[in-house]
Design a protein around this motif. Structure first.
Motif, PDB file in Angstrom:
ATOM      1  N   SER A  48     -46.664 -19.898 -15.422  1.00  0.00           N
ATOM      2  CA  SER A  48     -45.378 -20.294 -15.987  1.00  0.00           C
ATOM      3  C   SER A  48     -45.269 -19.732 -17.389  1.00  0.00           C
ATOM      4  O   SER A  48     -46.278 -19.463 -18.043  1.00  0.00           O
ATOM      5  N   ARG A  49     -44.042 -19.573 -17.840  1.00  0.00           N
ATOM      6  CA  ARG A  49     -43.821 -19.120 -19.213  1.00  0.00           C
ATOM      7  C   ARG A  49     -44.189 -20.222 -20.199  1.00  0.00           C
ATOM      8  O   ARG A  49     -44.648 -19.968 -21.300  1.00  0.00           O
ATOM      9  N   CYS A  79     -47.378 -16.780 -17.976  1.00  0.00           N
ATOM     10  CA  CYS A  79     -46.781 -15.495 -17.581  1.00  0.00           C
ATOM     11  C   CYS A  79     -45.268 -15.616 -17.647  1.00  0.00           C
ATOM     12  O   CYS A  79     -44.687 -16.518 -17.042  1.00  0.00           O
ATOM     13  N   ILE A  81     -42.254 -14.055 -16.175  1.00  0.00           N
ATOM     14  CA  ILE A  81     -42.010 -13.147 -15.045  1.00  0.00           C
ATOM     15  C   ILE A  81     -40.951 -12.096 -15.355  1.00  0.00           C
ATOM     16  O   ILE A  81     -40.757 -11.163 -14.591  1.00  0.00           O
ATOM     17  N   THR A 130     -34.587 -13.747 -15.156  1.00  0.00           N
ATOM     18  CA  THR A 130     -35.600 -14.699 -14.681  1.00  0.00           C
ATOM     19  C   THR A 130     -35.552 -14.823 -13.158  1.00  0.00           C
ATOM     20  O   THR A 130     -36.569 -14.673 -12.474  1.00  0.00           O
TER      21      THR A 130
HETATM   22  N1  ADE Z   1     -39.994 -20.464 -15.225  1.00  0.00           N
HETATM   23  C1  ADE Z   1     -38.773 -20.419 -15.802  1.00  0.00           C
HETATM   24  N2  ADE Z   1     -38.583 -19.256 -16.461  1.00  0.00           N
HETATM   25  C2  ADE Z   1     -39.734 -18.527 -16.276  1.00  0.00           C
HETATM   26  C3  ADE Z   1     -40.170 -17.251 -16.706  1.00  0.00           C
HETATM   27  N3  ADE Z   1     -39.393 -16.459 -17.434  1.00  0.00           N
HETATM   28  N4  ADE Z   1     -41.414 -16.861 -16.361  1.00  0.00           N
HETATM   29  C4  ADE Z   1     -42.200 -17.652 -15.617  1.00  0.00           C
HETATM   30  N5  ADE Z   1     -41.842 -18.866 -15.174  1.00  0.00           N
HETATM   31  C5  ADE Z   1     -40.622 -19.306 -15.495  1.00  0.00           C
END
Ligand code: ADE
Length: 294
Positions: A48-49, A79, A81, A130
């Motif tokens: 996850s971010r 991470c 994404i 995203t």
């Molecule tokens: N959940 C919500 N936004 C995200 C992102 N940019 N990267 C990873 N998980 C996420």
């Protein structure tokens, strides 16, 4: 053709020694998916971010794993994404840690409420990057790093956007894009042994994360009225479908999107008022196998 059915794929240990990445795996539906995969023996990397959410989710899940004497392993990696190099890093670190990558669940996403006329380009781009681009990068990363040579299964998590998504047009457009991407990739990668499907939960799936996102728990009372079951859904009612689609029980399914919304997205007929009822109870079961059976 004579029937060969002598057992079933649906049993404990179904995913023993398999490896999955689940984005957004520390909260809400993603957390439910992660727990069910772990229960079935799959090692899981959650990404996850938001590092704080990732760590607090992992703490809960690890406590649950320990209490259940479950030996599957959970790892975490921050991470974003949207960033190709971070997605590459996620693939590399997962393969370093576990040596293989059987499944990817693209659950991480995000949006905000706004009328289309008020959405600024920056906000529009962030949501599309995203939900659509991030999902694409995850699929492409998994394919390039592992699945092209070894096969695998991918599940993308969508939303109920089938009749448009007013006040969240950005995410509606992005998720509809993922529905289409699912079909394209299913055909482009089938010769590598990759299956790719999507699950589209209805807005009635309750989780503490969803409630916090809405900022108003009363919204669920309004949503309930639009669901033919007259009840909310649970994260387990999504995770079981994800696990099915990843499993050998779904080997003949690819490029498909399963609507998991209790018929909500079909319910627009003004001549039929479905009476209040409680005839479809939530998914729950008492396990009747011991660990020795698995
Ligand atoms: N959940 C919500 N936004 C995200 C992102 N940019 N990267 C990873 N998980 C996420």
């Amino acid at each position: 053709m004579a029937s060969r059915m002598a057992s079933s794929v649906f049993r404990k240990g179904l995913f023993k020694d398999k490896v999955a990445i689940v984005t957004g795996g520390g909260t809400g539906i993603g957390k439910g998916i992660t727990k069910e995969l772990l229960y079935l023996g799959c090692n899981v990397m959650i990404a996850s971010r938001n590092q704080e959410k990732l760590e607090s989710g992992a703490k809960d899940i690890n406590a649950w794993l320990k209490a259940g004497n479950n030996h599957a392993k959970l790892e975490t990696l921050p991470c974003n994404i949207r960033k190709e190099e971070e997605v590459q890093n996620l693939m590399i670190k997962t393969l370093d840690k576990f040596g293989q990558l059987d499944f990817v669940v693209n659950n991480g996403g995000g949006q905000f409420i706004s009328r289309a006329e008020d959405i600024k380009l920056k906000g529009w781009n962030a949501v599309v990057e995203t939900n659509l681009t991030g999902t694409f990068l995850m699929c492409q990363g998994a394919y390039r790093h592992w699945m092209k040579e070894h096969g695998g299964a991918i599940v993308n998590i969508l939303v109920d956007m089938w009749k448009g998504f007013p006040i969240m047009s950005h995410t509606g457009a992005a998720r509809a894009g993922v529905d289409n991407l699912t079909k394209s990739l299913a055909l482009e990668w089938v010769h590598s042994g990759v299956r790719i499907n999507s699950v589209a939960p209805g807005s009635s799936i309750y989780s503490d994360t969803a409630a916090a996102n809405y900022g108003n728990i009363k919204i669920f009372d309004t949503i309930k009225e639009t669901v033919p079951y007259h009840r909310l859904g649970t994260v387990e009612e999504i995770s079981s479908i994800v696990c099915f689609l990843l499993s050998p029980g779904a080997t003949f399914v690819t490029g498909e999107t399963v609507r998991a919304d209790a018929g909500q997205s079909h319910y627009s007929c003004p001549t039929l008022k479905i009476p209040a009822h409680d005839k479809i109870p939530p998914y729950s079961w008492q396990s009747d196998v011991t660990d020795d059976d698995s």
